[in-house]
Design an enzyme around this catalytic site. Structure first.
Site: not given
Length: 326
Positions: A57, A308
């Site tokens: 992110k 992720s």
């Protein structure tokens, strides 16, 4: 709300690579013969849990915040997140000297709440028990204070920044047949689709969601971003109520498929990641492996899997290690 005219392209990913050079970590690609055997495929894992703040992110957040004009930054920034987008935005805001407020759920992973606060961001969580309420509170705070929005996924610069993770994977392993991407709001999946078009246009891209948070699957069936009736999953990083407008359009146009896996498979995959790759993951981060193991569609193929993120609570990690297959 963004317009389809804002849809990012390959050039935006290339620009984001230049912006992020020397700022974010070029995370490694990991391999495991044992996991290959389980999948019946050759798996290549992009370990974004080893990224700054423990997830991909930060790539999109930094790319977005760095682009803001001084008057936009001076108003203060706001985002919404169960944790990873909050951490990425908080790190980027601190690095760039901006003030940030984050709307988070009351039941967010305690370690994520503490890490966001430690980076200097303000946290608004009172009365927020799900993602829908979080976005509603964000809208109220923006109206009251005039904050500049840093959207966690539905923004062309955020999508392009996220796409740099897949670009790096494809630079290292250019001959992949498929990619499996954890998906929620669709920023990582949308960015992956852009990168694949540039470096591996023959590769097929799949999104994977938890059974209990299938906003993209439902949206594709409905033909427009559509939230599920209820969101409930162990993968707190995959709880966006529906995909963004831009993300949905990229996925609708270019993804091979988006499918779901049960929470039990995600927890089992989390245990496998820790045991065989020797890195920490969170449930959302392990969802890609759960998808790669799901139904045999990847047998005999070379498959890239995005791990992720790694920001999980210790209780959840113990649960996964206790229940997962060896």
């Amino acid at each position: 709300m963004p317009e389809l005219s804002d849809l990012p392209g390959l050039s935006d990913v290339l620009t984001a690579r230049r912006v992020l050079a020397g700022v974010v970590v070029r995370t490694p690609v990991l391999r495991s013969d044992a996991l290959d055997e389980k999948a019946g495929a050759r798996l290549f894992f992009k370990a974004e849990g080893l990224q700054i703040t423990g997830s991909f992110k930060v790539r999109g957040a930094y790319n977005k915040i760095r682009s803001l004009k001084p008057d936009e930054t001076a108003r203060g920034l706001i985002t919404v997140s169960a944790g990873n987008a909050a951490l990425g935005a908080a790190w980027a805001a601190k690095a760039l000297g901006a003030r940030l407020v984050v709307v988070m759920p009351e039941n967010a992973v305690p370690e994520k709440l503490a890490a966001v606060a430690a980076l200097g961001a303000g946290i608004e969580k009172e009365g927020v028990t799900n993602a829908t309420q979080a976005f509603e509170k964000l809208a109220r705070l923006r109206e009251e204070h005039g904050y500049t929005l840093v959207h966690p996924f539905d923004d062309p610069l955020v999508i392009a920044g996220a796409g740099t993770a897949t670009w790096e994977l494809l630079q290292e392993v250019p001959d992949l047949d498929d990619l499996v991407i954890p998906a929620s709001g669709g920023g990582l999946l949308g960015g992956a689709l852009l990168a694949v078009r540039g470096l591996a246009p023959r590769a097929k891209v799949y999104g994977v969601q938890p059974d209990g948070a299938a906003g993209i699957v439902r949206s594709l069936a409905a033909g427009a971003p559509t939230p599920p009736e209820k969101v409930q999953t162990v993968a707190d990083g995959l709880t966006a109520p529906k995909p963004g407008v831009l993300n949905f359009e990229l996925i609708r146009r270019h993804a091979e498929d988006v499918f779901t896996v049960p929470d039990e498979a995600i927890l089992a995959a989390l245990g496998l990641v820790v045991r065989h790759l020797k890195v920490v993951a969170e449930p959302a981060g392990a969802a890609g492996l759960a998808g790669a193991l799901a139904d045999g569609r990847f047998r005999g193929r070379r498959v890239g899997v995005l791990l992720s993120g790694s920001n999980t609570g210790m209780e959840r990690l113990r649960e996964a290690l206790a229940s997962g297959a060896p």
